[in-house]
Design a protein around this motif. Structure first.
Motif, PDB file in Angstrom:
ATOM      1  N   THR A   1       0.865  -1.180   0.000  1.00 44.81           N
ATOM      2  CA  THR A   1       0.000   0.000   0.000  1.00 44.81           C
ATOM      3  C   THR A   1       0.897   1.224   0.000  1.00 44.81           C
ATOM      4  O   THR A   1       1.820   1.325   0.811  1.00 44.81           O
ATOM      5  CB  THR A   1      -0.925   0.014   1.234  1.00 44.81           C
ATOM      6  OG1 THR A   1      -1.790  -1.114   1.170  1.00 44.81           O
ATOM      7  CG2 THR A   1      -1.757   1.283   1.282  1.00 44.81           C
ATOM      8  N   ILE A   2       0.621   2.143  -0.915  1.00 43.28           N
ATOM      9  CA  ILE A   2       1.347   3.417  -0.968  1.00 43.28           C
ATOM     10  C   ILE A   2       0.396   4.484  -0.454  1.00 43.28           C
ATOM     11  O   ILE A   2      -0.680   4.684  -1.022  1.00 43.28           O
ATOM     12  CB  ILE A   2       1.798   3.760  -2.396  1.00 43.28           C
ATOM     13  CG1 ILE A   2       2.682   2.657  -2.963  1.00 43.28           C
ATOM     14  CG2 ILE A   2       2.517   5.111  -2.422  1.00 43.28           C
ATOM     15  CD1 ILE A   2       2.988   2.823  -4.440  1.00 43.28           C
ATOM     16  N   THR A   3       0.768   5.152   0.624  1.00 42.80           N
ATOM     17  CA  THR A   3      -0.052   6.221   1.188  1.00 42.80           C
ATOM     18  C   THR A   3       0.649   7.541   0.932  1.00 42.80           C
ATOM     19  O   THR A   3       1.806   7.723   1.313  1.00 42.80           O
ATOM     20  CB  THR A   3      -0.270   6.010   2.696  1.00 42.80           C
ATOM     21  OG1 THR A   3      -0.879   4.726   2.887  1.00 42.80           O
ATOM     22  CG2 THR A   3      -1.164   7.095   3.276  1.00 42.80           C
ATOM     23  N   ILE A   4      -0.062   8.454   0.271  1.00 43.31           N
ATOM     24  CA  ILE A   4       0.485   9.752  -0.100  1.00 43.31           C
ATOM     25  C   ILE A   4      -0.204  10.818   0.727  1.00 43.31           C
ATOM     26  O   ILE A   4      -1.435  10.851   0.814  1.00 43.31           O
ATOM     27  CB  ILE A   4       0.256  10.053  -1.601  1.00 43.31           C
ATOM     28  CG1 ILE A   4       0.894   8.962  -2.456  1.00 43.31           C
ATOM     29  CG2 ILE A   4       0.795  11.418  -1.987  1.00 43.31           C
ATOM     30  CD1 ILE A   4      -0.094   8.150  -3.199  1.00 43.31           C
TER      31      ILE A   4
ATOM     32  N   ALA B   1       6.013   5.994 -10.442  1.00 42.37           N
ATOM     33  CA  ALA B   1       6.073   7.422 -10.157  1.00 42.37           C
ATOM     34  C   ALA B   1       4.643   7.885  -9.899  1.00 42.37           C
ATOM     35  O   ALA B   1       3.682   7.292 -10.392  1.00 42.37           O
ATOM     36  CB  ALA B   1       6.681   8.192 -11.327  1.00 42.37           C
ATOM     37  N   ILE B   2       4.513   8.951  -9.128  1.00 41.83           N
ATOM     38  CA  ILE B   2       3.197   9.500  -8.812  1.00 41.83           C
ATOM     39  C   ILE B   2       3.114  10.919  -9.327  1.00 41.83           C
ATOM     40  O   ILE B   2       4.055  11.708  -9.179  1.00 41.83           O
ATOM     41  CB  ILE B   2       2.945   9.463  -7.292  1.00 41.83           C
ATOM     42  CG1 ILE B   2       2.835   8.010  -6.846  1.00 41.83           C
ATOM     43  CG2 ILE B   2       1.698  10.266  -6.915  1.00 41.83           C
ATOM     44  CD1 ILE B   2       2.751   7.811  -5.371  1.00 41.83           C
ATOM     45  N   MET B   3       1.981  11.228  -9.946  1.00 37.91           N
ATOM     46  CA  MET B   3       1.661  12.595 -10.366  1.00 37.91           C
ATOM     47  C   MET B   3       0.376  13.003  -9.665  1.00 37.91           C
ATOM     48  O   MET B   3      -0.554  12.211  -9.568  1.00 37.91           O
ATOM     49  CB  MET B   3       1.455  12.659 -11.886  1.00 37.91           C
ATOM     50  CG  MET B   3       2.686  12.287 -12.672  1.00 37.91           C
ATOM     51  SD  MET B   3       2.394  12.276 -14.454  1.00 37.91           S
ATOM     52  CE  MET B   3       2.021  13.985 -14.743  1.00 37.91           C
ATOM     53  N   THR B   4       0.332  14.245  -9.195  1.00 40.21           N
ATOM     54  CA  THR B   4      -0.860  14.722  -8.511  1.00 40.21           C
ATOM     55  C   THR B   4      -1.135  16.174  -8.888  1.00 40.21           C
ATOM     56  O   THR B   4      -0.218  16.923  -9.219  1.00 40.21           O
ATOM     57  CB  THR B   4      -0.720  14.515  -6.986  1.00 40.21           C
ATOM     58  OG1 THR B   4      -1.942  14.806  -6.352  1.00 40.21           O
ATOM     59  CG2 THR B   4       0.409  15.325  -6.400  1.00 40.21           C
TER      60      THR B   4
ATOM     61  N   LEU C   1       4.551   1.845   1.784  1.00 34.84           N
ATOM     62  CA  LEU C   1       5.311   3.099   1.688  1.00 34.84           C
ATOM     63  C   LEU C   1       4.441   4.279   2.098  1.00 34.84           C
ATOM     64  O   LEU C   1       3.249   4.317   1.770  1.00 34.84           O
ATOM     65  CB  LEU C   1       5.776   3.345   0.250  1.00 34.84           C
ATOM     66  CG  LEU C   1       6.824   2.422  -0.345  1.00 34.84           C
ATOM     67  CD1 LEU C   1       7.023   2.763  -1.819  1.00 34.84           C
ATOM     68  CD2 LEU C   1       8.129   2.569   0.397  1.00 34.84           C
ATOM     69  N   ASP C   2       5.039   5.248   2.762  1.00 41.05           N
ATOM     70  CA  ASP C   2       4.400   6.517   3.068  1.00 41.05           C
ATOM     71  C   ASP C   2       5.198   7.596   2.373  1.00 41.05           C
ATOM     72  O   ASP C   2       6.408   7.730   2.609  1.00 41.05           O
ATOM     73  CB  ASP C   2       4.371   6.783   4.574  1.00 41.05           C
ATOM     74  CG  ASP C   2       3.456   5.830   5.320  1.00 41.05           C
ATOM     75  OD1 ASP C   2       2.329   5.610   4.842  1.00 41.05           O
ATOM     76  OD2 ASP C   2       3.861   5.302   6.378  1.00 41.05           O
ATOM     77  N   LEU C   3       4.531   8.358   1.505  1.00 43.28           N
ATOM     78  CA  LEU C   3       5.200   9.423   0.765  1.00 43.28           C
ATOM     79  C   LEU C   3       4.540  10.768   1.065  1.00 43.28           C
ATOM     80  O   LEU C   3       3.319  10.827   1.225  1.00 43.28           O
ATOM     81  CB  LEU C   3       5.120   9.157  -0.736  1.00 43.28           C
ATOM     82  CG  LEU C   3       5.676   7.831  -1.243  1.00 43.28           C
ATOM     83  CD1 LEU C   3       5.402   7.682  -2.739  1.00 43.28           C
ATOM     84  CD2 LEU C   3       7.161   7.741  -0.976  1.00 43.28           C
TER      85      LEU C   3
END
Length: 138
Positions: A25-28, A81-84, A132-134
């Motif tokens: 789980t990736i938490t942003i 990669a993450i885009m927001t 992961l926590d980002l």
């Protein structure tokens, strides 16, 4: 015989249930959204989807007190990669000025701030077998 069938059915359901779970789980967290107006759109990308449209997972989140938290579940090990984007007018896309500069805030993983479009190699990170926590900054 009924007991045997029931036991087999329960065992099969357990195996299927466990096989559907998996990945990290990736938490942003984004804590510097300039207003609570609109929504934050977030996408999880591979090199094949980055800057080419929707990601492999996408989320739309309401803003509360300038902060959002988004989670992507069951992310398999690999490179991402993450885009927001803060979609203040909720038109589901980034708006630009006449000179090409963005009108709405955005961010990418690794908090790379560059002049020009985001670059996958600068934004990429590795997912292994743990969550992961980002924190992404606009």
């Amino acid at each position: 015989m009924k007991k045997l069938i029931l036991t087999f059915a329960l065992a099969l359901m357990s195996i299927i249930g466990f096989s559907q779970e998996g990945g990290a789980t990736i938490t942003i967290t984004i804590d510097n959204v300039t207003s609570d107006k609109g929504k934050v759109l977030t996408s999880l990308h591979t090199s094949e989807t980055f800057m080419k449209g929707k990601g492999i997972q996408n989320a739309e989140t309401e803003i509360k007190d300038g902060k959002v938290t988004i989670s992507f579940k069951n992310v398999l090990p690999g490179e991402y990669a993450i885009m927001t984007l803060h979609d203040a007018n909720e038109n589901k896309r980034m708006d630009f000025q006449d000179n090409g500069m963005p009108l709405e805030s955005y961010g990418i993983s690794n908090n790379v701030m560059s002049f020009g479009p985001p670059n996958y190699d600068e934004a990429k990170f590795i997912v292994e077998d743990k969550d992961l926590d980002l924190n992404i900054r606009f």
